[in-house]
Design a protein around this motif. Structure first.
Motif, PDB file in Angstrom:
ATOM      1  N   ALA A   1       5.268 -25.213  17.494  1.00  0.00           N
ATOM      2  CA  ALA A   1       6.157 -26.340  17.145  1.00  0.00           C
ATOM      3  C   ALA A   1       5.026 -27.569  18.109  1.00  0.00           C
ATOM      4  CB  ALA A   1       7.194 -26.594  18.274  1.00  0.00           C
ATOM      5  N   ARG A   2       4.244 -27.123  19.437  1.00  0.00           N
ATOM      6  CA  ARG A   2       3.631 -28.011  20.030  1.00  0.00           C
ATOM      7  C   ARG A   2       1.974 -28.557  18.939  1.00  0.00           C
ATOM      8  NH1 ARG A   2       5.566 -24.589  22.497  1.00  0.00           N
ATOM      9  NH2 ARG A   2       7.064 -25.807  23.949  1.00  0.00           N
ATOM     10  N   SER A   3       2.114 -27.607  17.531  1.00  0.00           N
ATOM     11  CA  SER A   3       1.156 -28.472  17.129  1.00  0.00           C
ATOM     12  C   SER A   3       1.270 -28.829  15.947  1.00  0.00           C
ATOM     13  CB  SER A   3       0.495 -26.190  16.311  1.00  0.00           C
ATOM     14  OG  SER A   3      -0.645 -25.746  17.294  1.00  0.00           O
ATOM     15  N   THR A   4       2.531 -28.283  14.925  1.00  0.00           N
ATOM     16  CA  THR A   4       3.000 -28.948  14.200  1.00  0.00           C
ATOM     17  C   THR A   4       3.048 -30.633  14.214  1.00  0.00           C
ATOM     18  OG1 THR A   4       4.553 -26.987  13.219  1.00  0.00           O
ATOM     19  CG2 THR A   4       5.018 -29.181  11.940  1.00  0.00           C
ATOM     20  N   VAL A   5       2.979 -30.951  15.352  1.00  0.00           N
ATOM     21  CA  VAL A   5       3.588 -32.090  15.165  1.00  0.00           C
ATOM     22  C   VAL A   5       2.078 -32.685  15.451  1.00  0.00           C
ATOM     23  CG1 VAL A   5       4.883 -32.527  18.188  1.00  0.00           C
ATOM     24  CG2 VAL A   5       2.883 -31.866  17.986  1.00  0.00           C
ATOM     25  N   SER A   6       1.357 -32.604  15.171  1.00  0.00           N
ATOM     26  CA  SER A   6      -0.764 -32.692  15.106  1.00  0.00           C
ATOM     27  C   SER A   6      -1.001 -32.868  13.814  1.00  0.00           C
ATOM     28  CB  SER A   6      -1.210 -32.561  16.374  1.00  0.00           C
ATOM     29  OG  SER A   6      -2.344 -33.010  16.798  1.00  0.00           O
ATOM     30  N   PRO A   7      -0.843 -33.581  12.979  1.00  0.00           N
ATOM     31  CA  PRO A   7      -1.366 -33.990  11.181  1.00  0.00           C
ATOM     32  C   PRO A   7      -3.250 -32.955  11.814  1.00  0.00           C
ATOM     33  CG  PRO A   7      -0.289 -35.463  12.242  1.00  0.00           C
ATOM     34  CD  PRO A   7      -0.903 -34.887  12.890  1.00  0.00           C
ATOM     35  N   PHE A   8      -3.681 -33.698  12.868  1.00  0.00           N
ATOM     36  CA  PHE A   8      -5.936 -33.404  13.460  1.00  0.00           C
ATOM     37  C   PHE A   8      -5.409 -31.414  12.968  1.00  0.00           C
ATOM     38  CE2 PHE A   8      -6.124 -37.483  14.770  1.00  0.00           C
ATOM     39  CZ  PHE A   8      -6.292 -37.164  13.667  1.00  0.00           C
TER      40      PHE A   8
ATOM     41  N   ILE B   1       9.615 -22.340  10.519  1.00  0.00           N
ATOM     42  CA  ILE B   1      10.989 -21.027  11.261  1.00  0.00           C
ATOM     43  C   ILE B   1      11.488 -22.930  12.097  1.00  0.00           C
ATOM     44  CG2 ILE B   1      10.917 -19.939  13.414  1.00  0.00           C
ATOM     45  CD1 ILE B   1       8.756 -18.960  12.519  1.00  0.00           C
ATOM     46  N   HIS B   2      12.616 -23.058  11.773  1.00  0.00           N
ATOM     47  CA  HIS B   2      13.833 -23.710  12.606  1.00  0.00           C
ATOM     48  C   HIS B   2      13.635 -23.056  13.944  1.00  0.00           C
ATOM     49  CE1 HIS B   2      17.566 -25.397  13.094  1.00  0.00           C
ATOM     50  NE2 HIS B   2      17.080 -26.105  13.863  1.00  0.00           N
ATOM     51  N   ARG B   3      13.109 -24.015  15.116  1.00  0.00           N
ATOM     52  CA  ARG B   3      13.196 -23.281  16.805  1.00  0.00           C
ATOM     53  C   ARG B   3      13.575 -24.441  17.095  1.00  0.00           C
ATOM     54  NH1 ARG B   3      10.897 -26.825  19.863  1.00  0.00           N
ATOM     55  NH2 ARG B   3       9.950 -25.365  21.605  1.00  0.00           N
ATOM     56  N   GLY B   4      14.505 -25.599  16.637  1.00  0.00           N
ATOM     57  CA  GLY B   4      14.807 -26.863  17.944  1.00  0.00           C
ATOM     58  C   GLY B   4      13.879 -27.555  18.131  1.00  0.00           C
ATOM     59  N   PHE B   5      15.284 -28.939  18.599  1.00  0.00           N
ATOM     60  CA  PHE B   5      14.716 -30.033  18.809  1.00  0.00           C
ATOM     61  C   PHE B   5      14.309 -30.193  20.020  1.00  0.00           C
ATOM     62  CE2 PHE B   5      15.180 -29.823  14.350  1.00  0.00           C
ATOM     63  CZ  PHE B   5      14.432 -30.014  14.080  1.00  0.00           C
ATOM     64  N   SER B   6      13.437 -31.291  21.136  1.00  0.00           N
ATOM     65  CA  SER B   6      14.021 -31.949  22.070  1.00  0.00           C
ATOM     66  C   SER B   6      14.191 -32.922  22.731  1.00  0.00           C
ATOM     67  CB  SER B   6      12.405 -32.004  22.574  1.00  0.00           C
ATOM     68  OG  SER B   6      11.471 -31.206  23.942  1.00  0.00           O
ATOM     69  N   THR B   7      15.393 -32.654  23.959  1.00  0.00           N
ATOM     70  CA  THR B   7      15.911 -33.665  23.857  1.00  0.00           C
ATOM     71  C   THR B   7      15.792 -34.589  25.067  1.00  0.00           C
ATOM     72  OG1 THR B   7      17.762 -32.548  23.935  1.00  0.00           O
ATOM     73  CG2 THR B   7      17.762 -33.683  22.116  1.00  0.00           C
TER      74      THR B   7
ATOM     75  N   LEU C   1       7.949 -34.923   8.905  1.00  0.00           N
ATOM     76  CA  LEU C   1       5.985 -34.566   9.955  1.00  0.00           C
ATOM     77  C   LEU C   1       6.723 -32.920   9.416  1.00  0.00           C
ATOM     78  CD1 LEU C   1       4.303 -35.305  11.715  1.00  0.00           C
ATOM     79  CD2 LEU C   1       5.453 -34.669  13.134  1.00  0.00           C
ATOM     80  N   TRP C   2       7.644 -32.075   9.515  1.00  0.00           N
ATOM     81  CA  TRP C   2       7.269 -30.921   9.156  1.00  0.00           C
ATOM     82  C   TRP C   2       7.000 -30.346   8.275  1.00  0.00           C
ATOM     83  CZ3 TRP C   2      12.823 -28.057   9.887  1.00  0.00           C
ATOM     84  CH2 TRP C   2      13.046 -26.552   9.909  1.00  0.00           C
TER      85      TRP C   2
ATOM     86  N   VAL D   1       5.848 -22.162   9.801  1.00  0.00           N
ATOM     87  CA  VAL D   1       5.009 -24.057  10.535  1.00  0.00           C
ATOM     88  C   VAL D   1       6.740 -23.735  10.811  1.00  0.00           C
ATOM     89  CG1 VAL D   1       4.940 -25.757  10.286  1.00  0.00           C
ATOM     90  CG2 VAL D   1       3.628 -24.566   8.298  1.00  0.00           C
ATOM     91  N   LYS D   2       6.835 -24.038  12.565  1.00  0.00           N
ATOM     92  CA  LYS D   2       7.860 -24.297  13.550  1.00  0.00           C
ATOM     93  C   LYS D   2       7.621 -25.795  13.290  1.00  0.00           C
ATOM     94  CE  LYS D   2       7.903 -20.409  17.004  1.00  0.00           C
ATOM     95  NZ  LYS D   2       8.872 -20.552  18.116  1.00  0.00           N
ATOM     96  N   ASN D   3       9.323 -25.849  13.195  1.00  0.00           N
ATOM     97  CA  ASN D   3       9.809 -27.493  13.103  1.00  0.00           C
ATOM     98  C   ASN D   3       8.385 -28.005  14.377  1.00  0.00           C
ATOM     99  OD1 ASN D   3      12.186 -26.456  14.693  1.00  0.00           O
ATOM    100  ND2 ASN D   3      11.494 -28.141  15.616  1.00  0.00           N
ATOM    101  N   PRO D   4       8.150 -29.113  14.186  1.00  0.00           N
ATOM    102  CA  PRO D   4       7.797 -29.997  15.423  1.00  0.00           C
ATOM    103  C   PRO D   4       8.332 -30.019  16.293  1.00  0.00           C
ATOM    104  CG  PRO D   4       8.365 -31.585  13.422  1.00  0.00           C
ATOM    105  CD  PRO D   4       8.261 -30.206  13.283  1.00  0.00           C
ATOM    106  N   VAL D   5       7.936 -30.465  17.793  1.00  0.00           N
ATOM    107  CA  VAL D   5       9.439 -30.640  19.024  1.00  0.00           C
ATOM    108  C   VAL D   5      10.330 -31.946  18.531  1.00  0.00           C
ATOM    109  CG1 VAL D   5       7.599 -29.616  20.840  1.00  0.00           C
ATOM    110  CG2 VAL D   5       7.314 -31.366  20.189  1.00  0.00           C
ATOM    111  N   ASN D   6       9.653 -33.185  17.539  1.00  0.00           N
ATOM    112  CA  ASN D   6      10.587 -33.756  17.915  1.00  0.00           C
ATOM    113  C   ASN D   6      10.964 -34.313  16.671  1.00  0.00           C
ATOM    114  OD1 ASN D   6       8.169 -34.573  16.490  1.00  0.00           O
ATOM    115  ND2 ASN D   6       8.469 -36.291  16.024  1.00  0.00           N
TER     116      ASN D   6
END
Ligand code: PEP
Ligand code: MN
Length: 363
Positions: A110-117, A164-170, A145-146, A135-140
């Motif tokens: 999830a922490r990698s999916t957030v970064s296109p780089f 992979i759906h692993r939920g989102f940070s709040t 983005l996903w 691909v796990k969902n991004p944290v946000n």
């Protein structure tokens, strides 16, 4: 990326009557731990063993994974049990080492999916691979983005893909470690019905006791698989101890979960009806949560009015709200009668709340 492409071919190759089960520890810790868990998983519905080798941790200084040596342990687990193996990759070196070790499924965290780089670097390193990449969902909570991450991989000629759906940070605390936001996964299913969707209940739940319910909702929404963190001695796990379950508990869970595998017209009808009902449940939950939030704001306004000695009922404001909602209701296919009676109920409850607040304060 075309939504017509059938990404489910790799999934069909597993030839399963039930959703795909990926299970194993959050982290590989020792060779003995990996092999013990692998042998216990062999007697369950599990097809793939997972284990994190390189661990992204929120704080430095926590256990950050055993590194490359863990790949040898996973390879041995595969040789001894016949289970396929999966691990997380977060850079080019990880990819090269995982491919060299013949890891069957690579996932992007999830922490990698957030970064296109980062995703692009991984995609370049994987170019043309026939390995399965999830691909796990991004944290946000950001569906484009996903999907953008999935598209980067697809553009690198990777065709065995899934999410992979692993939920989102709040920031707000909820009962979950990561909020499921089911609506995002439902939207993804609508847009890409042939992209395998796997649930990671462990990182959504954060604790053992709600894993079952999260899995059941996903199965009712026709998810294709589950990735469950599983450890032979969960409480002693070096990472994510509270959310891991034993292989025995996993086995029991897959027996108790309602998995729809009946065929025929009547079963098909029942499946579709159940899926639609689960979607309604998701929306109803959102309605109640939002009504609760609205009422909290009403209470704040009540306190402010009391402090400033202002009357509770303010008809001008109420009429403005109603006008606006009638218009928005129309745009959403709702009749004026319905919107008016719905908001009258809300308004009445709000006034009752503010009166109670006054009475409580005066008592
Ligand atoms: C994991 O699967 O152990 C993990 C670190 O997951 P996530 O990327 O979802 O946080
Ligand atoms: Mn974990």
């Amino acid at each position: 990326m075309t939504n017509k492409k059938d990404f489910k071919n790799w999934l069909k190759a597993f030839n399963l009557e039930h959703p795909l089960v990926i299970a194993g520890p959050c982290s590989a810790e020792t060779e003995e731990q990996v092999l013990t868990i692998a042998h216990q998983l062999k007697d369950t519905d599990t097809s793939v063993m997972r284990a994190g080798i390189w661990k992204p941790r929120t704080k430095p200084g926590n256990f950050e994974g055993v590194g490359q040596i863990g790949l040898n342990w996973l390879k041995r687990a595969k040789e001894e049990t016949g289970l396929k193996i999966a691990t997380e990759v977060a850079n080019k070196t990880h990819v090269e080492l995982a491919l060299e070790a013949d890891v069957d499924i690579l996932w992007i965290g999830a922490r990698s999916t957030v970064s296109p780089f980062i995703v692009q670097d991984i995609a370049d390193a994987l170019q043309g691979t026939d390995k399965i990449v999830l691909v796990k969902n991004p944290v946000n909570p950001d569906l484009p983005l996903w999907l953008g991450a999935v598209e980067r991989l697809h553009k690198a000629d990777i065709n065995n893909l899934g999410v992979i759906h692993r939920g989102f940070s709040t920031y707000e605390k909820t009962r979950y470690r990561n909020n499921p936001e089911w609506q995002i996964a439902i939207d993804l299913q609508t847009e890409f019905p042939d992209l395998p969707l796997i649930l990671d209940p462990s990182h959504i739940a954060g604790k053992r006791d709600i894993i079952f319910d999260v899995c059941q909702t996903a199965l009712d929404l026709n998810y294709d698989g589950l990735m469950v963190e599983t450890h032979h001695t969960p409480d002693k796990a070096w990472s994510d101890a509270a959310q891991q379950i034993t292989p025995k508990a996993l086995e029991q869970m897959t027996i108790d979960l309602r998995i729809r595998k009946e065929h025929g017209e009547a079963a098909e009808f029942k499946n579709k009806l159940n899926t639609l009902r689960t979607k309604i449940d998701v929306v109803d939950h959102q309605i109640i949560t939002h009504l609760g939030k609205r009422m909290k704001i009403v209470d704040d306004i009540g306190r402010l009015k009391k402090k400033n000695n202002v009357a509770i009922l303010q008809s001008k404001r109420w009429n403005e709200i109603l006008e606006r909602m009638i218009q928005e209701g129309r745009d959403n296919g709702l009749s004026e009668d319905f919107v008016v009676s719905f908001f009258k109920e809300i308004h009445q409850e709000s006034i009752a709340h503010q009166h109670k607040l006054l009475a409580d304060n005066e008592a």
